[in-house]
Motif scaffolding. Structure first.
Motif, PDB file in Angstrom:
ATOM      1  N   LEU A  25       1.170   6.270 -21.738  1.00  0.00           N
ATOM      2  CA  LEU A  25      -0.137   5.947 -21.171  1.00  0.00           C
ATOM      3  C   LEU A  25      -0.622   7.035 -20.224  1.00  0.00           C
ATOM      4  O   LEU A  25       0.179   7.711 -19.584  1.00  0.00           O
ATOM      5  N   PRO A  26      -1.951   7.158 -20.083  1.00  0.00           N
ATOM      6  CA  PRO A  26      -2.460   8.082 -19.061  1.00  0.00           C
ATOM      7  C   PRO A  26      -2.115   7.566 -17.670  1.00  0.00           C
ATOM      8  O   PRO A  26      -1.894   6.360 -17.475  1.00  0.00           O
ATOM      9  N   SER A  86     -10.234   3.437 -20.336  1.00  0.00           N
ATOM     10  CA  SER A  86      -9.442   4.640 -20.627  1.00  0.00           C
ATOM     11  C   SER A  86      -9.004   4.710 -22.082  1.00  0.00           C
ATOM     12  O   SER A  86      -7.974   5.312 -22.392  1.00  0.00           O
ATOM     13  N   SER A  87      -9.765   4.127 -22.979  1.00  0.00           N
ATOM     14  CA  SER A  87      -9.310   4.074 -24.373  1.00  0.00           C
ATOM     15  C   SER A  87      -9.143   5.465 -24.981  1.00  0.00           C
ATOM     16  O   SER A  87      -8.153   5.732 -25.676  1.00  0.00           O
ATOM     17  N   THR A  88     -10.051   6.383 -24.722  1.00  0.00           N
ATOM     18  CA  THR A  88      -9.918   7.739 -25.263  1.00  0.00           C
ATOM     19  C   THR A  88      -8.722   8.441 -24.640  1.00  0.00           C
ATOM     20  O   THR A  88      -7.936   9.088 -25.340  1.00  0.00           O
ATOM     21  N   ALA A  89      -8.581   8.308 -23.326  1.00  0.00           N
ATOM     22  CA  ALA A  89      -7.446   8.938 -22.646  1.00  0.00           C
ATOM     23  C   ALA A  89      -6.127   8.332 -23.115  1.00  0.00           C
ATOM     24  O   ALA A  89      -5.129   9.039 -23.264  1.00  0.00           O
ATOM     25  N   THR A  90      -6.114   7.019 -23.371  1.00  0.00           N
ATOM     26  CA  THR A  90      -4.899   6.368 -23.855  1.00  0.00           C
ATOM     27  C   THR A  90      -4.543   6.881 -25.243  1.00  0.00           C
ATOM     28  O   THR A  90      -3.375   7.183 -25.520  1.00  0.00           O
ATOM     29  N   ARG A  91      -5.536   6.994 -26.119  1.00  0.00           N
ATOM     30  CA  ARG A  91      -5.268   7.523 -27.462  1.00  0.00           C
ATOM     31  C   ARG A  91      -4.772   8.968 -27.379  1.00  0.00           C
ATOM     32  O   ARG A  91      -3.823   9.353 -28.056  1.00  0.00           O
ATOM     33  N   ALA A  94      -1.211   8.897 -26.077  1.00  0.00           N
ATOM     34  CA  ALA A  94      -0.297   8.415 -27.119  1.00  0.00           C
ATOM     35  C   ALA A  94      -0.088   9.487 -28.184  1.00  0.00           C
ATOM     36  O   ALA A  94       1.031   9.666 -28.690  1.00  0.00           O
ATOM     37  N   THR A  95      -1.138  10.218 -28.518  1.00  0.00           N
ATOM     38  CA  THR A  95      -1.029  11.285 -29.521  1.00  0.00           C
ATOM     39  C   THR A  95      -0.115  12.396 -29.027  1.00  0.00           C
ATOM     40  O   THR A  95       0.732  12.895 -29.773  1.00  0.00           O
ATOM     41  N   VAL A  96      -0.265  12.767 -27.768  1.00  0.00           N
ATOM     42  CA  VAL A  96       0.611  13.796 -27.186  1.00  0.00           C
ATOM     43  C   VAL A  96       2.065  13.321 -27.207  1.00  0.00           C
ATOM     44  O   VAL A  96       2.975  14.082 -27.575  1.00  0.00           O
TER      45      VAL A  96
END
Length: 172
Positions: A25-26, A86-91, A94-96
């Motif tokens: 998570l961010p 924070s949906s974009t930051a969470t994605r 998670a991708t990182v």
């Protein structure tokens, strides 16, 4: 990595089940999740104390439970707001994490392949040794026909196939 798992029941509300790996998570969402965990722990402790108090101490224990309940509800509301915002930051986070984990998995598979190749060469060398004769190379027919060589060859083949099947991206 530790998965945070919570099941939160609230009066007249649908139970909330949280199961997240904080490292994925961010940072703002991690902090909000940590606050949910700590307030839920405080609420649980307050409820346990209240269950065992005498009638004379019940009022003080009830105040603690009420305050802990309000704090836990606020923390859950804050977490929900931060998480939704924070949906974009969470994605992205998670991708990182996915890319890093897949890189580590691929690295470990390559290391396993190298270790199995080394073990195979050692087994082949052991089969190449003939008493009183010099060993000039490790690949001999006796070694190539050995069960251990065939088993290691199959394992290495399986690992190479597994390595080639690792997903390249999170949507793959």
């Amino acid at each position: 990595m530790t998965t945070t798992e919570l099941s939160i029941t609230r009066a007249m509300s649908t139970p909330v089940r949280i199961a997240l790996v904080g490292a994925h998570l961010p940072t703002p969402v991690q902090h909000a999740l940590g606050e949910v965990v700590s307030t839920q722990a405080e609420l649980s402790a307050a409820q346990q104390v209240m269950a065992g108090v005498s009638r004379a101490e019940w009022g003080k224990a009830n105040e603690r439970v009420t305050a802990a309940t309000e704090a836990a509800n606020q923390a859950l509301n804050d977490f929900s707001g931060v998480s939704a915002a924070s949906s974009t930051a969470t994605r992205d986070s998670a991708t990182v994490s996915f890319v890093a984990a897949m890189g580590a998995a691929a690295e470990h598979l390559r290391a396993a392949l190298d270790a199995l190749a080394d073990a195979d060469r050692a087994a082949l060398l052991a089969h190449a040794v003939k008493p009183g004769r010099p060993v000039l190379r490790y690949e001999t027919q006796a070694g190539l026909d050995s069960t251990v060589h065939r088993n290691l060859s199959m394992l290495r083949s399986d690992l190479r196939d597994t390595l080639s099947q690792l997903p390249g991206d999170i949507d793959g």
